[in-house]
Write a protein that holds these residues in place. Structure first.
Motif, mmCIF file in Angstrom:
data_model
loop_
_atom_site.group_PDB
_atom_site.id
_atom_site.type_symbol
_atom_site.label_atom_id
_atom_site.label_comp_id
_atom_site.label_asym_id
_atom_site.label_seq_id
_atom_site.Cartn_x
_atom_site.Cartn_y
_atom_site.Cartn_z
ATOM 1 N N ARG A 111 0.841 -1.196 0.000
ATOM 2 C CA ARG A 111 0.000 0.000 0.000
ATOM 3 C C ARG A 111 0.875 1.245 0.000
ATOM 4 O O ARG A 111 1.945 1.280 0.626
ATOM 5 C CB ARG A 111 -0.911 0.007 1.228
ATOM 6 N N THR A 126 0.226 3.967 1.540
ATOM 7 C CA THR A 126 0.293 4.504 2.895
ATOM 8 C C THR A 126 1.314 3.758 3.752
ATOM 9 O O THR A 126 1.860 4.334 4.695
ATOM 10 C CB THR A 126 -1.088 4.487 3.571
ATOM 11 N N LEU A 144 4.412 5.625 3.194
ATOM 12 C CA LEU A 144 4.445 6.847 3.988
ATOM 13 C C LEU A 144 4.817 6.543 5.436
ATOM 14 O O LEU A 144 5.584 7.293 6.053
ATOM 15 C CB LEU A 144 3.082 7.541 3.938
ATOM 16 N N TRP A 145 4.269 5.474 5.970
ATOM 17 C CA TRP A 145 4.534 5.090 7.365
ATOM 18 C C TRP A 145 6.002 4.743 7.562
ATOM 19 O O TRP A 145 6.636 5.162 8.530
ATOM 20 C CB TRP A 145 3.643 3.912 7.730
ATOM 21 N N ALA A 148 -2.886 13.450 1.523
ATOM 22 C CA ALA A 148 -1.723 12.925 2.255
ATOM 23 C C ALA A 148 -1.333 13.837 3.397
ATOM 24 O O ALA A 148 -0.891 13.380 4.458
ATOM 25 C CB ALA A 148 -0.549 12.744 1.291
ATOM 26 N N LEU A 168 -3.520 13.261 6.536
ATOM 27 C CA LEU A 168 -3.540 11.906 7.091
ATOM 28 C C LEU A 168 -2.799 11.749 8.423
ATOM 29 O O LEU A 168 -3.286 11.030 9.301
ATOM 30 C CB LEU A 168 -3.000 10.912 6.055
ATOM 31 N N TRP A 192 -3.898 9.373 11.597
ATOM 32 C CA TRP A 192 -3.225 8.092 11.793
ATOM 33 C C TRP A 192 -2.266 8.110 12.977
ATOM 34 O O TRP A 192 -2.311 7.226 13.847
ATOM 35 C CB TRP A 192 -2.496 7.748 10.500
ATOM 36 N N ARG A 217 -6.977 6.191 5.380
ATOM 37 C CA ARG A 217 -5.872 5.506 4.711
ATOM 38 C C ARG A 217 -6.302 4.979 3.349
ATOM 39 O O ARG A 217 -5.572 5.118 2.357
ATOM 40 C CB ARG A 217 -5.376 4.337 5.561
ATOM 41 N N VAL A 246 -6.457 7.764 0.830
ATOM 42 C CA VAL A 246 -5.138 8.219 0.383
ATOM 43 C C VAL A 246 -4.515 7.176 -0.544
ATOM 44 O O VAL A 246 -3.878 7.537 -1.552
ATOM 45 C CB VAL A 246 -4.233 8.510 1.593
ATOM 46 N N ASP A 247 -4.699 5.899 -0.257
ATOM 47 C CA ASP A 247 -4.223 4.866 -1.173
ATOM 48 C C ASP A 247 -4.879 5.009 -2.547
ATOM 49 O O ASP A 247 -4.218 4.894 -3.581
ATOM 50 C CB ASP A 247 -4.521 3.476 -0.603
ATOM 51 N N GLU A 250 4.291 12.173 -0.532
ATOM 52 C CA GLU A 250 5.233 11.715 0.487
ATOM 53 C C GLU A 250 5.821 12.897 1.249
ATOM 54 O O GLU A 250 5.902 12.873 2.485
ATOM 55 C CB GLU A 250 6.342 10.903 -0.171
ATOM 56 N N PHE A 266 3.213 14.347 3.661
ATOM 57 C CA PHE A 266 3.030 13.502 4.838
ATOM 58 C C PHE A 266 4.170 13.707 5.833
ATOM 59 O O PHE A 266 3.949 13.774 7.048
ATOM 60 C CB PHE A 266 2.955 12.033 4.415
#
Length: 248
Positions: A24, A26, A29-30, A151, A154, A158, A203, A206-207, A222, A225
């Motif tokens: 994914r 996201t 991003l994580w 993004a 988010l 999250w 999420r 955003v995906d 990116e 975020f």
């Protein structure tokens, strides 16, 4: 810094495109913000908020800033709703904006007027971190392509949810020994299941936005975020370590 309401209206195939186990966007991003998120996890402010040792005047400062933040964050979410690619997506962001503007603000105002916290020293004004954060989100929501704006908002969903899981568990321990603790009960709301459902929806949106975006837009997503995650850190940190405006 907000708790969006439970929303199950977004069920398009594009939103659920990651359900087959494929990587994914996201998740990317994580992973990109792992160092920043570790720094957030280690913050003294969050540790003391969870274990109940945060000074009450610091907690009031945090609540005042969060109320100011929510009023402006709602505007960014409303702008995002207007620019959404379909009615279901727009409904989610608009509902989240309404929750930030009304429900969460009323919760903060009730806590500040309860008498459990010290009186304010005066009319609150945005801290540099708070003003910088909301200004960035509003400008991004108004001027950047929809995927980049999505993004940017988010992290508030999250990261706040993940931090909240630990805070809520710690607060339950505090309440077990001191049921009258002035803000531990408030902290337990961080682990609201409806909040986590909204995070999951955000999420997925955003995906879906990333799947429809250009390569340039995904790179900008990116970066957005990351910037918002930096502001998440600064927002929490300045409650305990204030950075006052220059004298005027």
């Amino acid at each position: 810094m907000t708790t969006p309401v439970h929303d199950t209206s977004v069920h398009s195939a594009s939103v659920n495109s990651a359900s087959d186990g494929a990587p994914r966007f996201t998740d990317r991003l994580w992973e990109r913000t792992a160092v920043l998120r570790a720094a957030i996890d280690d913050m003294e402010f969050l540790r003391r908020l969870g274990d109940g040792t945060l000074p009450l005047d610091v907690f009031r400062t945090y609540i005042e800033q969060d109320a100011l933040y929510l009023a402006e964050y709602a505007k960014a979410l409303a702008l995002l709703a207007v620019r959404s690619p379909d009615p279901q997506t727009a409904a989610f962001w608009a509902t989240s904006a309404a929750t930030a503007a009304v429900v969460e603000t009323e919760l903060h105002e009730g806590l500040m007027s309860s008498g459990a916290l010290p009186e304010s020293a005066g009319t609150p004004e945005h801290s540099p971190a708070c003003l910088g954060y909301v200004s960035y989100l509003t400008a991004t929501a108004a001027t950047e392509p929809y995927p980049v704006a999505a993004a940017a908002v988010l992290p508030c969903f999250w990261i706040y949810a993940e931090v909240g899981r630990r805070l809520a568990a710690d607060a339950h321990d505090v309440l077990a020994t001191d049921p009258s603790h002035p803000y531990a009960q408030w902290v337990t709301t961080y682990d609201d299941p409806a909040f986590h459902e909204s995070v999951a929806t955000a999420r997925r949106l955003v995906d879906a936005a990333a799947a429809a975006a250009t390569t340039t837009q995904r790179d900008a997503m990116e970066k957005a975020f990351v910037v918002a995650t930096r502001y998440e850190f600064q927002f929490w940190d300045t409650a305990l370590n204030p950075q006052p405006w220059p004298a005027s």
